[in-house]
Design an enzyme around this catalytic site. Structure first.
Site, PDB file in Angstrom:
ATOM      1  N   GLY A   1       0.841  -1.197   0.000  1.00  0.00           N
ATOM      2  CA  GLY A   1       0.000   0.000   0.000  1.00  0.00           C
ATOM      3  C   GLY A   1       0.871   1.239   0.000  1.00  0.00           C
ATOM      4  O   GLY A   1       2.095   1.162   0.075  1.00  0.00           O
TER       5      GLY A   1
ATOM      6  N   SER B   1       6.022  -1.759  -2.197  1.00  0.00           N
ATOM      7  CA  SER B   1       6.040  -2.683  -3.351  1.00  0.00           C
ATOM      8  C   SER B   1       5.031  -2.244  -4.417  1.00  0.00           C
ATOM      9  O   SER B   1       4.025  -2.898  -4.619  1.00  0.00           O
ATOM     10  CB  SER B   1       5.795  -4.128  -2.905  1.00  0.00           C
ATOM     11  OG  SER B   1       4.688  -4.263  -2.049  1.00  0.00           O
TER      12      SER B   1
END
Length: 198
Positions: A33, A107
């Site tokens: 996130g 990520s």
């Protein structure tokens, strides 16, 4: 050294034996996130509950890993990919050790997250999308990074000057701007029990 001179050495103790002794399966809980969404907060709160109930767990945090293993990496797309590749391999080792590993990394790229998923067996990678609006993340801004990014002091900042690719089909979605940390942990624990991981 040539790769042909490197041979995989099978371990004596198998993953399944470690899991049996620990009393639970081992998985990667991959928290993804935006910065400020609450990934690290949630991963640590979950680990505290797992630890309190006698489970074997560990948190790999994005900032912490960049202090050691990945300290030479920047935030270009290439370095972000290498950051996730390395941590994926480390997380795989934790799964082999019979541990529930919680990884808290922005990520931003689907391809990188999917590559980590492919490192482990089916069911051993649980993508937890910690969903939070950009506005809420900016209001929180716990590290003051959004302010710096808006001022042009941080190039390639996810959500501002670099993209974040939302997961297509995460195993879990936690709306961190609507759910409390306690509610979120309960949701994850319930999922792990439902899947018979715990």
């Amino acid at each position: 050294m040539s790769k042909q001179n490197i041979v995989w050495h099978e371990t004596t103790i198998k993953k399944e034996e470690r899991q049996e002794r620990n009393g639970h399966s081992s998985v990667i809980l991959w928290f993804t996130g935006l910065s400020g969404a609450g990934k690290s907060t949630l991963a640590n709160a979950l680990e505290q509950q797992l630890f309190n109930s006698g489970k074997h767990s560990y948190v790999l945090d994005g900032d912490n890993v960049r202090h050691g293993l990945n300290k030479g990496l920047g935030f270009s797309d290439e370095d972000r990919k290498e950051n996730i590749r390395r941590i994926g391999e480390v997380a795989k080792l934790f799964v082999d050790a019979g541990t529930i590993v919680c990884t808290a990394f922005i990520s931003p790229f689907k391809e990188d997250r999917n590559r980590v998923r492919e490192l482990v067996e089916d069911g051993e990678f649980i993508e937890v999308y910690v969903r939070c609006s950009l506005e809420a993340c900016e209001q929180r801004d716990p590290k003051g990074l959004y302010k710096k990014a808006r001022a042009g002091e941080i190039p390639e900042f996810t959500g501002i000057s670099s993209p974040y690719e939302e997961p297509d089909a995460p195993e879990l979605i936690i709306d961190s701007d609507k759910q409390t940390v306690e509610e979120s942990v309960e949701t994850i624990i319930a999922y792990l029990k439902e899947r018979k991981i715990l």
